[in-house]
Scaffold this motif. Structure first.
Motif, mmCIF file in Angstrom:
data_model
loop_
_atom_site.group_PDB
_atom_site.id
_atom_site.type_symbol
_atom_site.label_atom_id
_atom_site.label_comp_id
_atom_site.label_asym_id
_atom_site.label_seq_id
_atom_site.Cartn_x
_atom_site.Cartn_y
_atom_site.Cartn_z
ATOM 1 N N THR A 412 0.834 -1.208 0.000
ATOM 2 C CA THR A 412 0.000 0.000 0.000
ATOM 3 C C THR A 412 0.864 1.251 0.000
ATOM 4 O O THR A 412 0.605 2.220 -0.723
ATOM 5 C CB THR A 412 -0.922 -0.006 1.223
ATOM 6 O OG1 THR A 412 -1.781 -1.143 1.174
ATOM 7 C CG2 THR A 412 -1.783 1.255 1.255
ATOM 8 N N ALA A 413 1.929 1.264 0.814
ATOM 9 C CA ALA A 413 2.831 2.414 0.862
ATOM 10 C C ALA A 413 3.568 2.597 -0.464
ATOM 11 O O ALA A 413 3.748 3.725 -0.939
ATOM 12 C CB ALA A 413 3.835 2.242 2.002
ATOM 13 N N LEU A 414 3.995 1.499 -1.086
ATOM 14 C CA LEU A 414 4.654 1.594 -2.392
ATOM 15 C C LEU A 414 3.721 2.199 -3.439
ATOM 16 O O LEU A 414 4.121 3.044 -4.249
ATOM 17 C CB LEU A 414 5.121 0.215 -2.848
ATOM 18 C CG LEU A 414 6.468 -0.281 -2.323
ATOM 19 C CD1 LEU A 414 6.734 -1.691 -2.831
ATOM 20 C CD2 LEU A 414 7.592 0.657 -2.764
ATOM 21 N N GLY A 415 2.474 1.759 -3.424
ATOM 22 C CA GLY A 415 1.506 2.317 -4.367
ATOM 23 C C GLY A 415 1.276 3.791 -4.148
ATOM 24 O O GLY A 415 1.177 4.572 -5.102
ATOM 25 N N ALA A 416 1.218 4.215 -2.874
ATOM 26 C CA ALA A 416 1.030 5.633 -2.573
ATOM 27 C C ALA A 416 2.214 6.453 -3.082
ATOM 28 O O ALA A 416 2.042 7.542 -3.652
ATOM 29 C CB ALA A 416 0.852 5.836 -1.071
ATOM 30 N N GLY A 417 3.431 5.943 -2.894
ATOM 31 C CA GLY A 417 4.602 6.650 -3.393
ATOM 32 C C GLY A 417 4.613 6.762 -4.905
ATOM 33 O O GLY A 417 5.017 7.803 -5.458
ATOM 34 N N ALA A 418 4.157 5.719 -5.597
ATOM 35 C CA ALA A 418 4.119 5.754 -7.063
ATOM 36 C C ALA A 418 3.116 6.795 -7.563
ATOM 37 O O ALA A 418 3.384 7.540 -8.513
ATOM 38 C CB ALA A 418 3.765 4.367 -7.600
ATOM 39 N N VAL A 419 1.954 6.857 -6.928
ATOM 40 C CA VAL A 419 0.952 7.851 -7.336
ATOM 41 C C VAL A 419 1.467 9.264 -7.061
ATOM 42 O O VAL A 419 1.255 10.189 -7.850
ATOM 43 C CB VAL A 419 -0.375 7.597 -6.607
ATOM 44 C CG1 VAL A 419 -1.382 8.699 -6.914
ATOM 45 C CG2 VAL A 419 -0.948 6.239 -6.990
ATOM 46 N N MET A 420 2.179 9.452 -5.937
ATOM 47 C CA MET A 420 2.725 10.772 -5.634
ATOM 48 C C MET A 420 3.769 11.182 -6.673
ATOM 49 O O MET A 420 3.854 12.358 -7.059
ATOM 50 C CB MET A 420 3.342 10.765 -4.231
ATOM 51 C CG MET A 420 3.851 12.129 -3.784
ATOM 52 S SD MET A 420 2.544 13.373 -3.618
ATOM 53 C CE MET A 420 1.780 12.833 -2.088
ATOM 54 N N ALA A 421 4.563 10.231 -7.158
ATOM 55 C CA ALA A 421 5.537 10.537 -8.201
ATOM 56 C C ALA A 421 4.830 11.012 -9.480
ATOM 57 O O ALA A 421 5.316 11.914 -10.175
ATOM 58 C CB ALA A 421 6.397 9.313 -8.494
ATOM 59 N N LEU A 422 3.690 10.419 -9.776
ATOM 60 C CA LEU A 422 2.914 10.863 -10.934
ATOM 61 C C LEU A 422 2.421 12.297 -10.748
ATOM 62 O O LEU A 422 2.426 13.100 -11.699
ATOM 63 C CB LEU A 422 1.730 9.915 -11.145
ATOM 64 C CG LEU A 422 0.774 10.261 -12.281
ATOM 65 C CD1 LEU A 422 1.503 10.275 -13.629
ATOM 66 C CD2 LEU A 422 -0.396 9.268 -12.325
ATOM 67 N N ILE A 423 2.032 12.650 -9.527
ATOM 68 C CA ILE A 423 1.582 14.012 -9.248
ATOM 69 C C ILE A 423 2.729 15.006 -9.453
ATOM 70 O O ILE A 423 2.519 16.127 -9.928
ATOM 71 C CB ILE A 423 1.017 14.091 -7.813
ATOM 72 C CG1 ILE A 423 -0.278 13.274 -7.719
ATOM 73 C CG2 ILE A 423 0.757 15.543 -7.403
ATOM 74 C CD1 ILE A 423 -0.855 13.188 -6.323
ATOM 75 N N VAL A 424 3.944 14.612 -9.105
ATOM 76 C CA VAL A 424 5.105 15.471 -9.334
ATOM 77 C C VAL A 424 5.255 15.772 -10.822
ATOM 78 O O VAL A 424 5.480 16.925 -11.228
ATOM 79 C CB VAL A 424 6.393 14.809 -8.805
ATOM 80 C CG1 VAL A 424 7.622 15.646 -9.166
ATOM 81 C CG2 VAL A 424 6.314 14.632 -7.296
ATOM 82 N N LEU A 425 5.117 14.758 -11.653
ATOM 83 C CA LEU A 425 5.243 14.954 -13.100
ATOM 84 C C LEU A 425 4.151 15.884 -13.625
ATOM 85 O O LEU A 425 4.408 16.727 -14.496
ATOM 86 C CB LEU A 425 5.180 13.602 -13.810
ATOM 87 C CG LEU A 425 6.327 12.628 -13.494
ATOM 88 C CD1 LEU A 425 6.104 11.298 -14.214
ATOM 89 C CD2 LEU A 425 7.669 13.232 -13.891
ATOM 90 N N LEU A 426 2.949 15.736 -13.106
ATOM 91 C CA LEU A 426 1.858 16.616 -13.527
ATOM 92 C C LEU A 426 2.145 18.062 -13.144
ATOM 93 O O LEU A 426 1.861 18.991 -13.914
ATOM 94 C CB LEU A 426 0.542 16.154 -12.905
ATOM 95 C CG LEU A 426 -0.020 14.812 -13.401
ATOM 96 C CD1 LEU A 426 -1.248 14.416 -12.595
ATOM 97 C CD2 LEU A 426 -0.369 14.892 -14.886
ATOM 98 N N ALA A 427 2.687 18.281 -11.965
ATOM 99 C CA ALA A 427 3.018 19.640 -11.524
ATOM 100 C C ALA A 427 4.091 20.262 -12.411
ATOM 101 O O ALA A 427 4.020 21.437 -12.782
ATOM 102 C CB ALA A 427 3.474 19.623 -10.067
ATOM 103 N N LEU A 428 5.109 19.482 -12.767
ATOM 104 C CA LEU A 428 6.184 19.991 -13.614
ATOM 105 C C LEU A 428 5.692 20.335 -15.010
ATOM 106 O O LEU A 428 6.201 21.257 -15.656
ATOM 107 C CB LEU A 428 7.311 18.956 -13.700
ATOM 108 C CG LEU A 428 8.110 18.721 -12.413
ATOM 109 C CD1 LEU A 428 9.044 17.533 -12.586
ATOM 110 C CD2 LEU A 428 8.892 19.973 -12.023
#
Length: 441
Positions: A412-428
């Motif tokens: 569950t924590a790994l999945g949360a980190g992966a989704v957060m990485a996607l949010i970083v790309l969207l922000a950039l």
């Protein structure tokens, strides 16, 4: 030529006052200018802000006590992660259902009286829950109802206090005041986590009882404040609920950077609901006790306090866009790292990092909105921003129970980190985010 010179002569040799009263007014004029130039007293000498800060802190402390105790009550006494998810869902549901009406009422009515009503509503909810637990009943519907009422009161209280601050402090002190408010919230968590865990270990109903007492203390602080919490309202402002909601929506829609920031933060808030329950399950499955959760909460709260106190420093040097994007990136790393450890010290460090980063970003967001939004729209603008960014929190809390039951805390924590990485790309990649490059500190 003489016509051009006449005004200058008149300014230098103005006629004498016609009577003694005019002479006194003329003599006092320079004194008025001199008084206006006097330095602003420091924030620490603002009595009403100190009372507001302390009263809201006591109320937040009470809310933190019960918030920490809810999942422990379900996991250790209800013996069900699914029930813990249901209670967390009820606590977060007001973010979706109450947010917009709360913003309207905060802008329409006296904000201090509204905050007092919130403390009384939370007190009643805690009394009902404590009575049930003392009688030996852990009735899930009642726990959910208490969590919903307390969550609703917290929304009204938070919106009203946030809107009131700019009327209680001088504009030059707004950044420092909001930074202190943010650090106060994390300090409430710093104290609330271990106190709630310790009390829960003695008797499960004690955290909720102390939470109720905290609301009484908050009430006493509010009634002692003399400053008005809002500016005079326009007599022609709409009194229709839809029209008032539309005012707040239209203002927020016109803010390009805020629109993008709110949308991205919505995803991060869902993930933090998942990470919160992930911590509880990780500690419980590793053989830890509520006291371990309390210790982790102390370190996490300390990280939040330090992050909040540093918020003004970061704002003076970096733009809101830069602060937000870097915060997302740090969160992605910290969330994923939770998957690789059950060590209490490592977990404490990871959650402290998440808390500190979030606190600094919250200070930036609060100052940014407070400075650009009119006072009569503060409640509604904040309610729309919170609804859009946190309205899905209830779904995050509900899904957390099912995800943890199916995947376990590590995946569950790994999945949360992966989704957060996607949010970083969207922000950039977002031009709207890049528009917030102006330093506001």
């Amino acid at each position: 030529m003489s016509m051009l010179k006449e005004p200058a002569v008149e300014e230098q040799t103005a006629p004498a006052p016609a009577d003694a009263a005019e002479a006194v007014e003329a003599a006092e004029a320079p004194v008025e200018v001199e008084e206006a130039a006097e330095p602003v007293p420091p924030l620490k000498r603002n009595r009403d802000f100190r009372l507001l800060w302390l009263g809201a802190g006591v109320s937040q402390f009470g809310g933190r006590l019960s918030a920490v105790a809810y999942p422990m009550l379900m996991v250790w006494h209800g013996h069900s992660v699914t029930q813990a998810g249901l209670v967390a869902f009820a606590a977060q549901l007001p973010n979706l259902t109450v947010q917009l009406p709360a913003g309207v009422l905060v802008d329409r009515f006296d904000r201090r009286r509204l905050m007092i009503a919130c403390d009384l509503a939370a007190l009643v909810a805690m009394v009902a829950l404590v009575t049930s637990l003392v009688l030996g009943a852990v009735w899930v519907p009642l726990v959910m109802a208490a969590a919903f009422v307390e969550g609703s009161a917290a929304i009204f209280y938070r919106l009203a206090e946030r809107a009131a601050v700019r009327n209680v402090v001088h504009p030059d002190h707004l950044s420092a005041a909001l930074s202190q408010n943010e650090s106060r919230g994390h300090a409430a968590g710093l104290l609330g986590n271990p106190v709630s865990s310790a009390l829960f270990t003695v008797l499960p109903w004690l955290p909720f009882a102390l939470s109720g007492l905290g609301r009484i203390g908050a009430y006493l602080g509010l009634v002692a404040i003399r400053t008005e919490f809002q500016q005079p309202r326009r007599p022609d402002r709409p009194r229709d609920l839809r029209a008032e909601i539309a005012e707040g929506f239209n203002w927020l829609r016109g803010q390009r950077f805020m629109r993008a920031a709110v949308a991205l933060v919505a995803g991060t808030n869902v993930l933090f609901q998942i990470m919160g329950l992930t911590l509880v399950v990780t500690v419980q499955r590793a053989g830890g006790s509520p006291a371990v959760l309390g210790a982790i909460g102390v370190v996490s709260g300390l990280g939040g306090v330090l992050g909040a106190l540093s918020g003004s420093w970061w704002m003076k040097r970096f733009s809101p866009a830069a602060i937000m994007t870097v915060s997302f990136a740090l969160w992605a790393v910290l969330m994923a790292s939770v998957a690789f450890t059950a060590n209490p010290f490592a977990l404490a460090g990871l959650y402290a990092g998440m808390s500190g980063v979030g606190a600094a970003m919250n200070v930036t967001a609060g100052v940014y909105q407070a400075r650009i939004c009119p006072d009569e729209l503060q409640g509604r603008a904040a309610s729309f921003a919170v609804l859009a960014s946190s309205g899905a929190n209830s779904l995050g809390a509900l899904s957390a129970g099912f995800l943890l039951a199916a995947l376990g805390p590590a995946h569950t924590a790994l999945g949360a980190g992966a989704v957060m990485a996607l949010i970083v790309l969207l922000a950039l990649a977002s031009p709207a985010v890049r528009s917030g490059r102006e330093v506001i500190g």
